[in-house]
Design a protein around this motif. Structure first.
Motif, PDB file in Angstrom:
ATOM      1  N   ALA A  37       0.848  -1.202   0.000  1.00  0.00           N
ATOM      2  CA  ALA A  37       0.000   0.000   0.000  1.00  0.00           C
ATOM      3  C   ALA A  37       0.881   1.249   0.000  1.00  0.00           C
ATOM      4  O   ALA A  37       0.589   2.238  -0.671  1.00  0.00           O
ATOM      5  N   LEU A  53      10.413  10.421   1.038  1.00  0.00           N
ATOM      6  CA  LEU A  53       9.490   9.290   1.147  1.00  0.00           C
ATOM      7  C   LEU A  53       9.647   8.301  -0.008  1.00  0.00           C
ATOM      8  O   LEU A  53       9.274   7.142   0.111  1.00  0.00           O
ATOM      9  N   TYR A 102       0.716  21.369  17.003  1.00  0.00           N
ATOM     10  CA  TYR A 102       1.970  20.677  17.290  1.00  0.00           C
ATOM     11  C   TYR A 102       3.173  21.612  17.199  1.00  0.00           C
ATOM     12  O   TYR A 102       4.251  21.296  17.708  1.00  0.00           O
ATOM     13  N   GLY A 250       0.836  24.286   8.862  1.00  0.00           N
ATOM     14  CA  GLY A 250       0.192  23.029   9.235  1.00  0.00           C
ATOM     15  C   GLY A 250      -1.320  23.178   9.317  1.00  0.00           C
ATOM     16  O   GLY A 250      -1.872  24.260   9.048  1.00  0.00           O
TER      17      GLY A 250
HETATM   18  C1  B12 Z   1       5.013  12.402   5.294  1.00  0.00           C
HETATM   19  C2  B12 Z   1       4.273  12.768   6.546  1.00  0.00           C
HETATM   20  C3  B12 Z   1       3.280  13.740   6.440  1.00  0.00           C
HETATM   21  C4  B12 Z   1       2.740  14.202   5.084  1.00  0.00           C
HETATM   22  C5  B12 Z   1       1.788  13.101   4.558  1.00  0.00           C
HETATM   23  C6  B12 Z   1       0.726  12.704   5.583  1.00  0.00           C
HETATM   24  C7  B12 Z   1       0.162  11.309   5.451  1.00  0.00           C
HETATM   25  N1  B12 Z   1      -1.032  11.166   5.958  1.00  0.00           N
HETATM   26  O1  B12 Z   1       0.800  10.398   4.955  1.00  0.00           O
HETATM   27  C8  B12 Z   1       2.066  15.558   5.473  1.00  0.00           C
HETATM   28  C9  B12 Z   1       3.078  16.688   5.302  1.00  0.00           C
HETATM   29  C10 B12 Z   1       0.812  15.916   4.701  1.00  0.00           C
HETATM   30  C11 B12 Z   1       1.824  15.343   6.968  1.00  0.00           C
HETATM   31  C12 B12 Z   1       0.894  16.017   7.682  1.00  0.00           C
HETATM   32  C13 B12 Z   1       0.645  15.819   9.046  1.00  0.00           C
HETATM   33  N2  B12 Z   1       1.374  15.069   9.888  1.00  0.00           N
HETATM   34 CO1  B12 Z   1       2.808  13.892   9.308  1.00  0.00          CO
HETATM   35  N3  B12 Z   1       4.094  12.571   8.910  1.00  0.00           N
HETATM   36  C14 B12 Z   1       4.584  12.162   7.786  1.00  0.00           C
HETATM   37  C15 B12 Z   1       5.573  10.992   8.026  1.00  0.00           C
HETATM   38  C16 B12 Z   1       7.002  11.558   7.999  1.00  0.00           C
HETATM   39  C17 B12 Z   1       5.445   9.842   7.037  1.00  0.00           C
HETATM   40  C18 B12 Z   1       4.007   9.363   6.795  1.00  0.00           C
HETATM   41  C19 B12 Z   1       3.915   8.399   5.624  1.00  0.00           C
HETATM   42  O2  B12 Z   1       4.761   7.559   5.434  1.00  0.00           O
HETATM   43  N4  B12 Z   1       2.852   8.563   4.811  1.00  0.00           N
HETATM   44  C20 B12 Z   1       2.581   7.675   3.704  1.00  0.00           C
HETATM   45  C21 B12 Z   1       1.417   6.772   4.066  1.00  0.00           C
HETATM   46  C22 B12 Z   1       1.046   5.855   2.891  1.00  0.00           C
HETATM   47  O3  B12 Z   1       1.859   5.954   5.104  1.00  0.00           O
HETATM   48  P1  B12 Z   1       1.101   5.828   6.500  1.00  0.00           P
HETATM   49  O4  B12 Z   1       0.418   7.069   6.890  1.00  0.00           O
HETATM   50  O5  B12 Z   1       2.028   5.213   7.460  1.00  0.00           O
HETATM   51  O6  B12 Z   1      -0.054   4.864   5.952  1.00  0.00           O
HETATM   52  C23 B12 Z   1      -0.122   3.561   6.186  1.00  0.00           C
HETATM   53  C24 B12 Z   1      -1.579   3.144   6.024  1.00  0.00           C
HETATM   54  O7  B12 Z   1      -2.013   3.504   4.760  1.00  0.00           O
HETATM   55  C25 B12 Z   1      -1.399   1.699   6.269  1.00  0.00           C
HETATM   56  N5  B12 Z   1      -2.187   0.781   5.517  1.00  0.00           N
HETATM   57  C26 B12 Z   1      -1.859   0.211   4.369  1.00  0.00           C
HETATM   58  N6  B12 Z   1      -2.759  -0.679   4.009  1.00  0.00           N
HETATM   59  C27 B12 Z   1      -3.696  -0.692   4.961  1.00  0.00           C
HETATM   60  C28 B12 Z   1      -4.841  -1.420   5.078  1.00  0.00           C
HETATM   61  C29 B12 Z   1      -5.642  -1.181   6.178  1.00  0.00           C
HETATM   62  C30 B12 Z   1      -6.875  -2.009   6.333  1.00  0.00           C
HETATM   63  C31 B12 Z   1      -5.301  -0.188   7.129  1.00  0.00           C
HETATM   64  C32 B12 Z   1      -6.201   0.119   8.272  1.00  0.00           C
HETATM   65  C33 B12 Z   1      -4.123   0.539   7.007  1.00  0.00           C
HETATM   66  C34 B12 Z   1      -3.338   0.269   5.919  1.00  0.00           C
HETATM   67  O8  B12 Z   1      -0.088   1.378   5.931  1.00  0.00           O
HETATM   68  C35 B12 Z   1       0.505   2.518   5.309  1.00  0.00           C
HETATM   69  C36 B12 Z   1       1.937   2.207   5.297  1.00  0.00           C
HETATM   70  O9  B12 Z   1       2.325   1.656   6.547  1.00  0.00           O
HETATM   71  C37 B12 Z   1       5.142  10.527   9.469  1.00  0.00           C
HETATM   72  C38 B12 Z   1       6.270   9.952  10.323  1.00  0.00           C
HETATM   73  C39 B12 Z   1       6.598   8.544   9.872  1.00  0.00           C
HETATM   74  N7  B12 Z   1       7.866   8.272   9.645  1.00  0.00           N
HETATM   75  O10 B12 Z   1       5.718   7.708   9.720  1.00  0.00           O
HETATM   76  C40 B12 Z   1       4.541  11.812  10.073  1.00  0.00           C
HETATM   77  C41 B12 Z   1       3.312  11.680  10.987  1.00  0.00           C
HETATM   78  C42 B12 Z   1       2.366  10.729  10.294  1.00  0.00           C
HETATM   79  N8  B12 Z   1       2.726  13.011  10.975  1.00  0.00           N
HETATM   80  C43 B12 Z   1       2.181  13.360  12.087  1.00  0.00           C
HETATM   81  C44 B12 Z   1       1.454  14.571  12.286  1.00  0.00           C
HETATM   82  C45 B12 Z   1       1.208  14.981  13.727  1.00  0.00           C
HETATM   83  C46 B12 Z   1       1.001  15.326  11.179  1.00  0.00           C
HETATM   84  C47 B12 Z   1       0.010  16.491  11.205  1.00  0.00           C
HETATM   85  C48 B12 Z   1      -1.129  16.363  12.217  1.00  0.00           C
HETATM   86  C49 B12 Z   1       0.767  17.826  11.438  1.00  0.00           C
HETATM   87  C50 B12 Z   1      -0.082  19.064  11.269  1.00  0.00           C
HETATM   88  N9  B12 Z   1      -0.892  19.438  12.249  1.00  0.00           N
HETATM   89  O11 B12 Z   1      -0.016  19.752  10.264  1.00  0.00           O
HETATM   90  C51 B12 Z   1      -0.519  16.467   9.734  1.00  0.00           C
HETATM   91  C52 B12 Z   1      -1.752  15.548   9.587  1.00  0.00           C
HETATM   92  C53 B12 Z   1      -2.288  15.524   8.188  1.00  0.00           C
HETATM   93  C54 B12 Z   1      -2.943  14.182   7.894  1.00  0.00           C
HETATM   94  N10 B12 Z   1      -4.257  14.108   7.907  1.00  0.00           N
HETATM   95  O12 B12 Z   1      -2.213  13.202   7.661  1.00  0.00           O
HETATM   96  C55 B12 Z   1       2.327  12.267  13.142  1.00  0.00           C
HETATM   97  C56 B12 Z   1       0.973  11.539  13.301  1.00  0.00           C
HETATM   98  C57 B12 Z   1       0.655  11.022  14.704  1.00  0.00           C
HETATM   99  C58 B12 Z   1      -0.656  10.259  14.691  1.00  0.00           C
HETATM  100  N11 B12 Z   1      -1.367  10.283  15.786  1.00  0.00           N
HETATM  101  O13 B12 Z   1      -1.036   9.642  13.705  1.00  0.00           O
HETATM  102  C59 B12 Z   1       3.488  11.372  12.518  1.00  0.00           C
HETATM  103  C60 B12 Z   1       3.370   9.895  12.828  1.00  0.00           C
HETATM  104  C61 B12 Z   1       4.822  11.921  13.071  1.00  0.00           C
HETATM  105  C62 B12 Z   1       5.060  11.485  14.521  1.00  0.00           C
HETATM  106  N12 B12 Z   1       6.103  10.711  14.779  1.00  0.00           N
HETATM  107  O14 B12 Z   1       4.335  11.812  15.426  1.00  0.00           O
HETATM  108  N13 B12 Z   1       2.639  14.353   7.462  1.00  0.00           N
END
Ligand code: B12
Ligand code: SF4
Ligand code: SF4
Length: 403
Positions: A37, A53, A102, A250
């Motif tokens: 994913a 990323l 944040y 943000g």
């Molecule tokens: C790049 C990034 C961003 C990007 C992209 C956001 C996104 N949603 O991906 C941007 C700049 C937009 C962003 C914004 C924010 N971010 Co940011 N960001 C990151 C970062 C560095 C990577 C995220 C990532 O890899 N995204 C790509 C997607 C595909 O990956 P994923 O979110 O992990 O998604 C997974 C799901 O899709 C899941 N999945 C896949 N298949 C399936 C199937 C099922 C059934 C399910 C349920 C799930 C699932 O697996 C994926 C891969 O593991 C992380 C830190 C980290 N290293 O993880 C922080 C992080 C996600 N961010 C964080 C925060 C706080 C924010 C903001 C709130 C900041 C703000 N106030 O502006 C916003 C929130 C916006 C939002 N709605 O997401 C926190 C979130 C904490 C939490 N409680 O979730 C993190 C974890 C940082 C931290 N260490 O605290 N962020």
């Protein structure tokens, strides 16, 4: 001496809670079933310009924790809450800037990392061998939310946040990779969103796309205000500028409307996350004046230790200009006139857009005067558009392409 690993894991989690984390769990280290994913999301280009990323090495490190810590056996995942209340009148008052919660206080990377390092020392003192550990908080190519879900901390909401049913989602995730085997917690498998879609309806830019066929929540980061105001280095696409409103750094909207955040968020007990006065709903005009009077180096000095450093002086000024345009008041014209001659073309171009959006006689005459002197092609394009938007287009709703 043989150690009782379950007892040790329980004590470690208890100690984490006693040190200020509100959730703690142990995740297993086998490969995530969600890597396909993640790859699909990158292949669709939804990460925009966030090359950290999509780089091949960064993607493969996400797939294999062992490449981050040799012989990794378990991961402690913790949550550190940062919720702070909005000051009265914010975010409704368009003349004031909204900084995401944040980022109103000190940089969380340092706060959480130091606490994780203390936990590693505590653990090291309790085992015979020398512990190898790596602390991460948004600092490396790791699927942090995925590990948090596998450690039982919560589920992936449709807003893509990791949500805990008793705490909401206003928390940072911190990770401690360990070469010590500890029994993992049960993963959080339920989806508690149910039929709710408040976040999808509230997102001003349409960045949240719901769940895909596998159930993964999808975001188009290129449309997310958090990406546009923090990660994007160049111009903000003109068609998205009006939707940013007064969010200058943000965005929290998809958390603000979430029933779990609304019910369970309580102000953080961490003093470092208290809002600095300059980021607690400041006046847009005052914030712009302050930023315009600072050089790049002065900006770094004035805001040392704050997360807003990530946008840089030009990025933050770009965002403030957009918010001044969205406010649309002639009271913003004087400071926009200063921004229109700023050394950074990024700032001049967004100031031109904002003056066009204000559209008062004074704003239009400033733009006309500047048109003759402006040397940068992109800024000239913004000025021309601001002076004469194509017929049928409202000033500020569309313009030159982002370069
Ligand atoms: C790049 C990034 C961003 C990007 C992209 C956001 C996104 N949603 O991906 C941007 C700049 C937009 C962003 C914004 C924010 N971010 Co940011 N960001 C990151 C970062 C560095 C990577 C995220 C990532 O890899 N995204 C790509 C997607 C595909 O990956 P994923 O979110 O992990 O998604 C997974 C799901 O899709 C899941 N999945 C896949 N298949 C399936 C199937 C099922 C059934 C399910 C349920 C799930 C699932 O697996 C994926 C891969 O593991 C992380 C830190 C980290 N290293 O993880 C922080 C992080 C996600 N961010 C964080 C925060 C706080 C924010 C903001 C709130 C900041 C703000 N106030 O502006 C916003 C929130 C916006 C939002 N709605 O997401 C926190 C979130 C904490 C939490 N409680 O979730 C993190 C974890 C940082 C931290 N260490 O605290 N962020
Ligand atoms: S952070 Fe704001 S712009 Fe980004 S998805 Fe959430 S509501 Fe939309
Ligand atoms: S607002 Fe509703 S749909 Fe969105 S994350 Fe919260 S519970 Fe899920």
């Amino acid at each position: 001496m043989t150690i009782d690993r379950r007892k040790l894991a329980d004590e470690l989690k208890q100690h984490a809670l006693a040190s200020g984390f509100s959730l703690a769990g142990i995740a297993p280290v086998d490969a995530s079933e969600h890597m396909p994913a993640y790859r699909a999301w990158i292949d669709e280009g939804r990460h925009g310009e966030m090359a950290y990323l999509s780089r091949a090495d960064a993607v493969s490190r996400r797939a294999d924790l062992d490449s981050t810590l040799n012989d990794v056996r378990s991961v402690l995942v913790v949550a550190h809450e940062y919720f702070v209340e909005d000051p009265p009148g914010v975010p409704e008052d368009a003349s004031r800037a909204v900084i995401a919660r944040y980022a109103r206080g000190d940089d969380y990377h340092d706060v959480v990392k130091n606490k994780l390092i203390s936990l590693a020392r505590w653990l090291d003192a309790r085992i015979d061998s020398k512990l190898q550990a790596r602390a991460y908080v948004d600092t490396g190519p790791i699927l942090e939310r995925d590990l948090a879900q596998r450690a039982g901390l919560g589920w992936f909401g449709k807003n893509t946040m990791l949500i805990n049913p008793q705490r909401g989602s206003y928390f940072f995730l911190g990770l401690l990779l360990l070469d010590l085997e500890l029994p993992p917690d049960e993963p959080f498998v339920e989806d508690r969103c149910g039929t709710c879609q408040a976040c999808l309806d509230a997102c001003p830019t349409g960045a949240l796309l719901g769940r895909d066929g596998s159930g993964a929540p999808i975001i188009d980061a290129r449309r997310c205000i958090s990406y546009l105001t923090i990660e994007l280095r160049g111009p903000i696409p003109a068609e998205l500028r009006p939707d940013i409103g007064n969010r200058v750094y943000g965005c929290d909207i998809c958390q603000e409307v979430c029933p779990f955040s609304r019910k369970f968020s309580v102000p953080s007990e961490e003093p470092a996350y208290s809002a600095r006065p300059e980021f607690d709903g400041p006046s847009l005009v005052e914030l712009a004046e302050r930023l315009l009077s600072l050089s790049g180096r002065g900006f770094r000095r004035a805001f040392a230790g704050s997360p807003v450093l990530r946008a840089g002086r030009k990025g933050l000024l770009r965002n403030v200009c957009v918010a001044l345009g969205n406010w649309g008041s002639p009271s913003g014209v004087a400071v926009l006139a200063r921004a229109l001659v700023d050394p950074a073309s990024l700032v001049r171009g967004h100031a031109a857009w904002a003056l066009g959006t204000v559209g008062s006689p004074e704003a239009i005459s400033l733009l006309s005067e500047r048109a003759a002197d402006e040397a940068d092609d992109w800024v000239r394009g913004e000025i021309e558009f601001a002076l004469s938007p194509p017929s049928g287009t409202k000033r500020g709703s569309s313009g030159s392409e982002a370069r």
